[in-house]
Write a protein that holds these residues in place. Structure first.
Motif, PDB file in Angstrom:
ATOM      1  N   GLU A  78      13.193   8.556 -12.182  1.00 38.95           N
ATOM      2  CA  GLU A  78      11.763   8.492 -11.873  1.00 38.95           C
ATOM      3  C   GLU A  78      11.296   7.037 -11.773  1.00 38.95           C
ATOM      4  OE1 GLU A  78       7.727   9.084 -14.454  1.00 38.95           O
ATOM      5  OE2 GLU A  78       9.284  10.592 -14.732  1.00 38.95           O
ATOM      6  N   VAL A  79      11.664   6.228 -12.746  1.00 32.28           N
ATOM      7  CA  VAL A  79      11.245   4.820 -12.759  1.00 32.28           C
ATOM      8  C   VAL A  79      11.926   4.057 -11.633  1.00 32.28           C
ATOM      9  CG1 VAL A  79      11.300   2.677 -14.097  1.00 32.28           C
ATOM     10  CG2 VAL A  79      10.689   4.825 -15.213  1.00 32.28           C
ATOM     11  N   PHE A  80      13.229   4.272 -11.458  1.00 27.31           N
ATOM     12  CA  PHE A  80      13.972   3.594 -10.400  1.00 27.31           C
ATOM     13  C   PHE A  80      13.363   3.903  -9.033  1.00 27.31           C
ATOM     14  CE2 PHE A  80      17.263   3.402  -7.177  1.00 27.31           C
ATOM     15  CZ  PHE A  80      17.858   2.181  -7.411  1.00 27.31           C
ATOM     16  N   ASP A  81      13.185   5.188  -8.738  1.00 30.11           N
ATOM     17  CA  ASP A  81      12.640   5.597  -7.444  1.00 30.11           C
ATOM     18  C   ASP A  81      11.229   5.074  -7.231  1.00 30.11           C
ATOM     19  OD1 ASP A  81      15.012   6.921  -6.881  1.00 30.11           O
ATOM     20  OD2 ASP A  81      14.203   8.919  -7.316  1.00 30.11           O
ATOM     21  N   GLY A  82      10.401   5.143  -8.260  1.00 35.89           N
ATOM     22  CA  GLY A  82       9.027   4.663  -8.147  1.00 35.89           C
ATOM     23  C   GLY A  82       8.952   3.162  -7.934  1.00 35.89           C
ATOM     24  N   THR A  83       9.787   2.419  -8.640  1.00 36.02           N
ATOM     25  CA  THR A  83       9.803   0.968  -8.484  1.00 36.02           C
ATOM     26  C   THR A  83      10.302   0.583  -7.103  1.00 36.02           C
ATOM     27  OG1 THR A  83      10.184   0.665 -10.858  1.00 36.02           O
ATOM     28  CG2 THR A  83      10.727  -1.196  -9.425  1.00 36.02           C
ATOM     29  N   LEU A  84      11.389   1.195  -6.669  1.00 39.75           N
ATOM     30  CA  LEU A  84      11.942   0.887  -5.355  1.00 39.75           C
ATOM     31  C   LEU A  84      10.954   1.240  -4.246  1.00 39.75           C
ATOM     32  CD1 LEU A  84      14.465  -0.262  -4.026  1.00 39.75           C
ATOM     33  CD2 LEU A  84      15.393   2.058  -3.954  1.00 39.75           C
ATOM     34  N   SER A  85      10.308   2.366  -4.372  1.00 35.26           N
ATOM     35  CA  SER A  85       9.300   2.775  -3.394  1.00 35.26           C
ATOM     36  C   SER A  85       8.148   1.776  -3.354  1.00 35.26           C
ATOM     37  CB  SER A  85       8.784   4.173  -3.742  1.00 35.26           C
ATOM     38  OG  SER A  85       7.743   4.545  -2.898  1.00 35.26           O
ATOM     39  N   GLY A  86       7.699   1.345  -4.525  1.00 34.06           N
ATOM     40  CA  GLY A  86       6.620   0.365  -4.598  1.00 34.06           C
ATOM     41  C   GLY A  86       6.997  -0.961  -3.969  1.00 34.06           C
ATOM     42  N   LEU A  87       8.224  -1.388  -4.170  1.00 26.92           N
ATOM     43  CA  LEU A  87       8.682  -2.634  -3.558  1.00 26.92           C
ATOM     44  C   LEU A  87       8.730  -2.524  -2.037  1.00 26.92           C
ATOM     45  CD1 LEU A  87      11.475  -3.534  -6.118  1.00 26.92           C
ATOM     46  CD2 LEU A  87       9.432  -4.911  -5.621  1.00 26.92           C
ATOM     47  N   HIS A  88       9.228  -1.409  -1.532  1.00 26.44           N
ATOM     48  CA  HIS A  88       9.252  -1.204  -0.078  1.00 26.44           C
ATOM     49  C   HIS A  88       7.834  -1.163   0.498  1.00 26.44           C
ATOM     50  CE1 HIS A  88      13.508  -0.807   0.726  1.00 26.44           C
ATOM     51  NE2 HIS A  88      13.639  -0.026  -0.340  1.00 26.44           N
ATOM     52  N   ARG A  89       6.945  -0.506  -0.211  1.00 21.00           N
ATOM     53  CA  ARG A  89       5.550  -0.420   0.234  1.00 21.00           C
ATOM     54  C   ARG A  89       4.915  -1.805   0.252  1.00 21.00           C
ATOM     55  NH1 ARG A  89       4.618   3.736  -2.418  1.00 21.00           N
ATOM     56  NH2 ARG A  89       4.072   2.780  -4.383  1.00 21.00           N
ATOM     57  N   ARG A  90       5.165  -2.580  -0.801  1.00 23.98           N
ATOM     58  CA  ARG A  90       4.590  -3.930  -0.863  1.00 23.98           C
ATOM     59  C   ARG A  90       5.134  -4.788   0.271  1.00 23.98           C
ATOM     60  NH1 ARG A  90       4.738  -8.518  -5.600  1.00 23.98           N
ATOM     61  NH2 ARG A  90       3.484 -10.007  -4.431  1.00 23.98           N
ATOM     62  N   ARG A  91       6.418  -4.694   0.534  1.00 24.51           N
ATOM     63  CA  ARG A  91       7.001  -5.491   1.621  1.00 24.51           C
ATOM     64  C   ARG A  91       6.371  -5.109   2.960  1.00 24.51           C
ATOM     65  NH1 ARG A  91      13.144  -5.406   3.959  1.00 24.51           N
ATOM     66  NH2 ARG A  91      12.775  -7.007   5.520  1.00 24.51           N
ATOM     67  N   ALA A  92       6.088  -3.832   3.141  1.00 33.96           N
ATOM     68  CA  ALA A  92       5.528  -3.360   4.402  1.00 33.96           C
ATOM     69  C   ALA A  92       4.082  -3.804   4.612  1.00 33.96           C
ATOM     70  CB  ALA A  92       5.619  -1.836   4.474  1.00 33.96           C
ATOM     71  N   ILE A  93       3.319  -3.931   3.536  1.00 32.95           N
ATOM     72  CA  ILE A  93       1.891  -4.220   3.711  1.00 32.95           C
ATOM     73  C   ILE A  93       1.488  -5.649   3.361  1.00 32.95           C
ATOM     74  CG2 ILE A  93       1.245  -1.812   3.349  1.00 32.95           C
ATOM     75  CD1 ILE A  93       0.283  -2.607   0.534  1.00 32.95           C
ATOM     76  N   ASP A  94       2.371  -6.402   2.697  1.00 35.13           N
ATOM     77  CA  ASP A  94       2.024  -7.760   2.267  1.00 35.13           C
ATOM     78  C   ASP A  94       2.912  -8.776   2.993  1.00 35.13           C
ATOM     79  OD1 ASP A  94       1.439 -10.139   1.017  1.00 35.13           O
ATOM     80  OD2 ASP A  94       1.841  -9.427  -1.020  1.00 35.13           O
ATOM     81  N   PRO A  95       2.392  -9.389   4.047  1.00 35.67           N
ATOM     82  CA  PRO A  95       3.216 -10.319   4.821  1.00 35.67           C
ATOM     83  C   PRO A  95       3.624 -11.568   4.039  1.00 35.67           C
ATOM     84  CG  PRO A  95       0.954 -10.346   5.615  1.00 35.67           C
ATOM     85  CD  PRO A  95       1.053  -9.248   4.585  1.00 35.67           C
ATOM     86  N   LYS A  96       2.957 -11.840   2.941  1.00 34.82           N
ATOM     87  CA  LYS A  96       3.290 -13.015   2.137  1.00 34.82           C
ATOM     88  C   LYS A  96       4.363 -12.718   1.079  1.00 34.82           C
ATOM     89  CE  LYS A  96      -1.098 -15.313   2.796  1.00 34.82           C
ATOM     90  NZ  LYS A  96      -2.225 -15.980   2.177  1.00 34.82           N
ATOM     91  N   PHE A  97       4.657 -11.450   0.867  1.00 35.20           N
ATOM     92  CA  PHE A  97       5.673 -11.054  -0.109  1.00 35.20           C
ATOM     93  C   PHE A  97       7.045 -11.465   0.419  1.00 35.20           C
ATOM     94  CE2 PHE A  97       8.344  -7.553  -2.049  1.00 35.20           C
ATOM     95  CZ  PHE A  97       8.326  -8.072  -3.338  1.00 35.20           C
ATOM     96  N   SER A  98       7.805 -12.191  -0.384  1.00 37.96           N
ATOM     97  CA  SER A  98       9.087 -12.721   0.062  1.00 37.96           C
ATOM     98  C   SER A  98      10.207 -12.318  -0.903  1.00 37.96           C
ATOM     99  CB  SER A  98       9.015 -14.247   0.125  1.00 37.96           C
ATOM    100  OG  SER A  98       8.864 -14.793  -1.179  1.00 37.96           O
TER     101      SER A  98
END
Length: 85
Positions: free
Chosen positions: A11-31
Motif C-alpha cells: 500500500e505504501v510502496f504503490d501510493g508513494t510511487l504513484s505520487g511521485l509519477h503524478r508529481r513528475r507529470a504535473i510539476d515541470p520543476k520537479f527533477s
C-alpha cells in the motif's frame, strides 16, 4: 500475521510511487535531483530510529525508500534511453 506487513508495504510502496509519477507529470520543476535529495533525507530518517518507531514505522520507511529508489532508477533509465545510452 505477516500478511498485514506485506499488505501495508505494498500500500505504501504503490501510493508513494504513484505520487511521485503524478508529481513528475504535473510539476515541470520537479527533477531527479529533487527526488534524490528527498531519498537522502529518507535514508537519514530511517537511520535516526533512536526512539524506536516499531514494526509499522519500519514498514512505512522501507516501502517509501524502495519506491523512491525504483522511481529514480526508472527515470534515469528513461533518460539514458532517450540519449542513446
Amino acid at each position: 500475521m505477516a500478511e498485514w506487513h506485506d499488505e501495508k508495504y505494498r500500500e505504501v510502496f504503490d501510493g508513494t510511487l504513484s505520487g511521485l509519477h503524478r508529481r513528475r507529470a504535473i510539476d515541470p520543476k520537479f527533477s531527479i535531483e529533487d527526488a534524490e535529495n528527498q531519498l537522502a533525507h529518507l535514508y537519514i530518517l530511517d537511520g535516526n530510529d533512536w526512539l524506536g518507531r516499531g514494526s509499522l514505522g519500519d514498514i512505512i520507511s522501507q516501502a517509501t525508500i524502495a519506491a523512491y529508489e525504483l522511481f529514480i532508477h526508472e527515470w534515469k533509465a528513461e533518460i539514458g534511453g532517450k540519449n542513446g545510452g
